[in-house]
Enzyme design. Structure first.
Site, mmCIF file in Angstrom:
data_model
loop_
_atom_site.group_PDB
_atom_site.id
_atom_site.type_symbol
_atom_site.label_atom_id
_atom_site.label_comp_id
_atom_site.label_asym_id
_atom_site.label_seq_id
_atom_site.Cartn_x
_atom_site.Cartn_y
_atom_site.Cartn_z
ATOM 1 N N ASP A 405 0.784 -1.231 0.000
ATOM 2 C CA ASP A 405 0.000 0.000 0.000
ATOM 3 C C ASP A 405 0.815 1.281 0.000
ATOM 4 O O ASP A 405 0.258 2.349 -0.235
ATOM 5 C CB ASP A 405 -0.977 -0.002 1.177
ATOM 6 C CG ASP A 405 -2.192 -0.876 0.891
ATOM 7 O OD1 ASP A 405 -2.481 -1.117 -0.297
ATOM 8 O OD2 ASP A 405 -2.857 -1.319 1.850
ATOM 9 N N TYR A 486 -9.806 -0.493 2.530
ATOM 10 C CA TYR A 486 -9.343 -0.737 3.888
ATOM 11 C C TYR A 486 -8.911 0.523 4.605
ATOM 12 O O TYR A 486 -8.294 1.403 4.017
ATOM 13 C CB TYR A 486 -8.144 -1.697 3.821
ATOM 14 C CG TYR A 486 -8.444 -2.979 4.528
ATOM 15 C CD1 TYR A 486 -9.290 -3.912 3.961
ATOM 16 C CD2 TYR A 486 -7.910 -3.223 5.783
ATOM 17 C CE1 TYR A 486 -9.601 -5.071 4.640
ATOM 18 C CE2 TYR A 486 -8.209 -4.392 6.454
ATOM 19 C CZ TYR A 486 -9.061 -5.304 5.880
ATOM 20 O OH TYR A 486 -9.374 -6.446 6.549
HETATM 21 CU CU LIG Z 1 -7.983 -7.912 6.551
#
Ligand SMILES: [Cu+2]
Ligand SMILES: *[C@@H]1O[C@H](CO)[C@@H](O)[C@H](O)[C@H]1NC(C)=O
Ligand SMILES: *[C@@H]1O[C@H](CO)[C@@H](O)[C@H](O)[C@H]1NC(C)=O
Ligand SMILES: *[C@@H]1O[C@H](CO)[C@@H](O)[C@H](O)[C@H]1NC(C)=O
Ligand SMILES: *[C@@H]1O[C@H](CO)[C@@H](O)[C@H](O)[C@H]1NC(C)=O
Ligand SMILES: *[C@@H]1O[C@H](CO)[C@@H](O)[C@H](O)[C@H]1NC(C)=O
Ligand SMILES: *[C@@H]1O[C@H](CO)[C@@H](O)[C@H](O)[C@H]1NC(C)=O
Ligand SMILES: *[C@@H]1O[C@H](CO)[C@@H](O)[C@H](O)[C@H]1NC(C)=O
Length: 852
Positions: A405, A486
């Site tokens: 990320d 997320y």
């Molecule tokens: Cu997860």
């Protein structure tokens, strides 16, 4: 400050607030108090950092001058501000190139660093440099090339040169990121290709999923979209597996809406006209092409899975009226203002002996520098390096899915925090900035700083005639990075005894797998069924942090202090116990660079000691590194030698690493590792290569300055409770750095606030705990408790407070309980989407290629 979104949607009030963006956004009125002691009435002199923040991100003006300088100096590259395709060369990002520690330390710690330094001269800050990534097209496609520009400010002396010193063998470029499509010259064509593919099988998707793509509006909530996962590049070739998704517009639940039809695309050519659609995969069956799939569909025994439809089950909230939530929950307040001191300009914090600088970067979010405790050095640097999510599955999407990320940007995606919710209403907020494609982006209120008093004590003791309770108040620096589906809440916590904690909690939507109705498939090996046609899709989160410990100075040793069982014969035991089964301590030196895992049964203490400096008792000053509070020990990657990751994230293979600290190895990962995982810019394995950690060993000029890398994260096996969102209490993990003989006794005693209740009773010596109050606060009675005379009066209980306490009730303004969220500055969040735009290729080229 660059404004995103649609300004005409912003209410006038918001615009007014935005125009005051240099002010603190959430300045809540202080509580009013009728007490004669009113701490808020004391005029506060503005707090100033002792030195300038030499780690700070480039200012907008600096970034702009660096961009201009590059445009001038690199005329031969024909750099454009508005690239139309990957054939155009352009400056992708500029950011601060952090000074070398060797240089920074002379400025930060002029005494005792270099004996030869001119002690009289005021130390000068190290040269300020910028790092630039330039997208350069070559005959075999675009490269990303790193340069260093400095010294700043731009002037006569300023130069641009390849940034080589921090990469192995000086390679400062990433080439031909095949698996991520970036060599495709026309990015609009990729979208076109996906649409055409989907239109070609519209009859199939209509039949099985009840929907088709909508070229006119790819985000039509009733339509489908296809998202690719790049697969391993064969020599010169590239394969994509695309899966259909429903868009999930409401709460952005796209990753809960996989549709179970996958198609393989040969994407070898840099011209999408030459791409070909190959196999299809559905319900565990592989079809050679669309024709075979279409034919199978006509067979009477064709097995279908009902589609995975969007609905209220993907909503992130339930606005229903429920009796039990009629009353709001308790909240924390801070009526007299903070006790920390914050220099917002230099991003410098001072709190009960802790002092540090905060900075941020587009790739990695916030880092802390030069952390001291009560005047002593503790850590030079503490910050995130990379965040990995690695999936597994028996379908072509989840089977190879992995995200690094930092490429998408943990700082770039650190959006504005919600006051009163992400952080207490009374928190202070800081803005961060990043610079991409000639623009400066401000992330308002994206870091919060606050004190918090835990619901549990730091220490307590009940004696026969007294009870003592010390509050546990700690300082938190927090940010949240939302990368696509997320949300990672990352925080740095400081406790009064000198303990530091780094904590990560994950939330948001999981990246789920399609659950087929074919019960001969092995998908139950990779997760649980959590909806009609949805599997939870197991994955590992591993987030790597750097902790450059300087325990009481840079010269440190790492040891493992083991608790070991043994059988011992003691002279005093004879003849009753010929031998005794017991335990003892055994110290093992960590003598070379290595990866460690948390010991079984917590049977070892991982300690970093100062090599010379000792406390009053002759013990080496130290810090213990321990897997902290949360869901148990922090994990490392389950997968061995991941096929997808290659060499791009070798740090994920153990919990903790100890390395020599080098200016030439400033970080464990580079965001561009995501492009070429099998030939990454930074291969951690070649940093952690067993070099000696013995000071002055003959083969090395190692000076004893070690650095630790550690991982946080979770083995995430989502279950029905992860729908709609993962809950933070099931996803949290932390690592703590706890003083171990660092001071002569517990340093929190001068900081904690609490009470001693003296109870009525008779002097009985021993543990009776009788005590006379100090005659004045300035001459505390430090005599031996047992010999103190009793000066109690006849009253039953006496409360002696250490530290000030609340003496009068306060009137709490509503904003301290429930902030007015009309002050939320952002109008729209630029969340990385899961489409071509959000793919690595899109990240590299989106704004440029589409002129956004
Ligand atoms: Cu997860
Ligand atoms: C820059 O533009 C000039 C003139 O159009 C051209 O000759 C040259 O090849 C270009 N250089 C690069 C690196 O694209
Ligand atoms: C850091 O040190 C290296 C040599 O080890 C040098 O090449 C580089 O220019 C220095 N970086 C900065 C930002 O001064
Ligand atoms: C891609 O290929 C098509 C057909 O072969 C051709 O018409 C087109 O010009 C090519 N596009 C590029 C950018 O080379
Ligand atoms: C179920 O999946 C298996 C592969 O796991 C496949 O061999 C089989 O044909 C599938 N059954 C049906 C009815 O689709
Ligand atoms: C990891 O996998 C690669 C590719 O399959 C292989 O070449 C390499 O030897 C493996 N390394 C280890 C340490 O197992
Ligand atoms: C003791 O108690 C009496 C009566 O409750 C009270 O008036 C007095 O102030 C108390 N003394 C102290 C020292 O607290
Ligand atoms: C991708 O981004 C471009 C430019 O921002 C936009 O026009 C396009 O609609 C986006 N595509 C999708 C599928 O979101």
């Amino acid at each position: 400050m660059e404004r995103r979104g649609k300004p005409w949607l912003v209410p006038t009030l918001l615009l007014l607030l935005i125009s005051l963006s240099s002010l603190a956004y959430f300045q809540y009125p202080q509580a009013t108090t009728t007490s004669s002691f009113d701490p808020t009435s004391h005029p506060k002199s503005p707090f100033k950092a002792p030195k300038q923040n030499i780690f700070s991100e480039l200012t907008a003006a600096e970034a702009s001058s660096v961009n201009t300088f590059i445009l001038e100096k690199f005329g031969h590259l024909n750099l454009t501000k508005h690239p139309k395709s990957a054939k155009d060369n352009f400056v992708y990002i500029v950011e601060t190139l952090k000074p070398n520690k060797t240089d920074a330390i002379h400025y930060l710690h002029p005494q005792g660093t270099d004996a030869d330094a001119d002690a009289e001269a005021a130390p000068q800050p190290p040269e300020r440099w910028a790092k630039a990534a330039i997208s350069e097209n070559f005959p075999d496609g675009p490269y990303m090339v790193y340069y260093m520009v400095g010294p700043l400010p731009v002037g006569e002396e300023t130069v641009i040169r390849p940034l080589e010193y921090c990469f192995e063998e000086g390679r400062n470029w990433v080439k031909n990121p095949g698996r991520f499509l970036a060599r495709v010259q026309d990015f609009g064509a990729i979208l076109d290709f996906a649409l055409s593919m989907a239109e070609d099988v519209a009859d199939i998707t209509q039949e099985l999923l009840g929907a088709t793509v909508n070229r006119a509006n790819p985000n039509d909530p009733q339509s489908l979209l296809a998202f690719p996962r790049g697969s391993r590049v064969e020599t010169g070739g590239m394969v994509l597996w695309m899966q259909f998704y429903r868009p999930g517009m409401g709460s952005g639940a796209r990753t809960l809406l996989p549709q179970g039809i996958y198609c393989k695309v040969d994407a070898t050519s840099s011209n999408t006209s030459d791409w070909t659609v190959g196999q299809f995969y559905y319900n565990g069956v592989l079809y050679d092409d669309a024709e075979e799939f279409r034919a199978a569909l006509q067979e009477p025994d064709f097995q279908r899975t009902p589609p995975n439809l969007d609905g209220s089950w993907t909503n992130t909230e339930d606005f229903g009226e429920y009796a039990d939530r009629e009353l709001p929950p308790p909240v924390s307040i801070q009526p007299y203002g903070p006790r920390y001191k914050l220099d917002k300009k230099e991003k410098y914090v001072s709190w009960f002996g802790f002092e540090f600088y905060i900075t941020s970067a587009m790739a990695t979010g916030i880092s802390l520098y030069d952390i001291r405790f009560k005047g002593q050095r503790v850590m030079y640097e503490l910050g995130l390096q990379e965040a990995l999510a690695h999936y597994a599955g028996d379908d072509p999407m989840q089977g190879g899915l992995e995200f690094l990320d930092s490429f998408f940007g943990m700082g770039k995606n650190a959006f504005e925090l919600v006051p009163g919710y992400d952080c207490p209403a009374y928190a202070d907020y800081l803005d961060t900035e990043w610079h991409q494609s000639y623009k400066t982006h401000t992330m308002p209120n994206s870091v919060c700083v606050f004190e918090f008093t835990a619901d549990y004590l730091l220490s307590r003791h009940t004696a026969q005639y007294s009870v003592t309770a010390s509050r546990n108040t700690f300082l938190t620096v927090r940010s949240v990075s939302t990368v696509g589906n997320y949300d990672y809440t990352i925080e740095y916590m400081f406790y009064m005894d000198g303990t530091m904690e780094v904590k990560v909690r994950a939330s948001g939507f999981i990246f789920a797998a399609f659950y087929t109705a074919n019960n001969t498939k092995s998908e139950d090996e990779y997760g649980h069924r959590i909806h009609d046609a949805l599997s939870s899709s197991m994955h590992d989160h591993v987030l790597n942090f750097k902790a450059d410990l300087d325990v009481a100075g840079p010269t440190n040793d790492m040891v493992r202090l083991a608790l070991e069982p043994m059988t011992m014969k003691y002279g005093w035991d004879q003849p009753e116990q010929p031998v005794r089964n017991t335990m003892h301590l055994k110290e093992y030196q960590v003598s070379e660079e290595t990866g460690l895992d948390w010991p079984k049964n917590s049977g070892e203490f991982y300690l970093v000691y100062n090599s010379e400096d000792k406390n009053a008792w002759g013990e080496r000053k130290g810090y213990r590194i321990t897997s902290g509070t949360g869901m148990g020990s922090t994990p490392h990657l389950t997968i061995l030698n991941s096929t997808t990751l290659g060499d791009s994230a070798r740090w994920a293979e153990h919990d903790l690493w100890v390395l020599q600290r080098k200016d030439t190895e400033p970080r464990s990962a580079d965001p561009l590792n995501y492009f070429t995982p099998h030939d990454p810019l930074i291969n951690f394995a070649s940093m952690a290569n067993h070099e000696s950690l013995e000071h002055g060993a003959p083969d090395t000029n190692y000076d004893g300055d070690l650095v630790v890398y550690f991982n946080l994260g979770a083995h995430h096996i989502p279950h029905s409770g992860d729908i709609p969102n993962t809950l933070m209490h099931t996803s949290s993990s932390s690592v703590m750095f706890v003083p171990h003989n660092f001071a002569d006794a517990d340093p929190s005693r001068q900081s904690v606030q609490g009470v001693r209740l003296q109870l009525k009773g008779h002097k009985s010596g021993g543990f009776a705990g009788e005590w006379s109050a100090p005659s004045s606060p300035s001459s505390p009675n430090n005599g031996d408790l047992r010999t103190r005379s009793s000066a109690r009066d006849d009253n039953k209980t006496k409360a002696w407070y250490f530290g000030h306490t609340y003496r009068k009730g306060v009137e709490v303004p509503l904003e301290m309980l429930e902030p007015d969220l009309g002050g939320y500055v952002s109008s729209e969040h630029d969340i990385t989407d899961l489409n071509f735009n959000g793919s690595a290729a899109g990240m590299w080229h989106r704004e440029e290629a589409f002129g956004g």
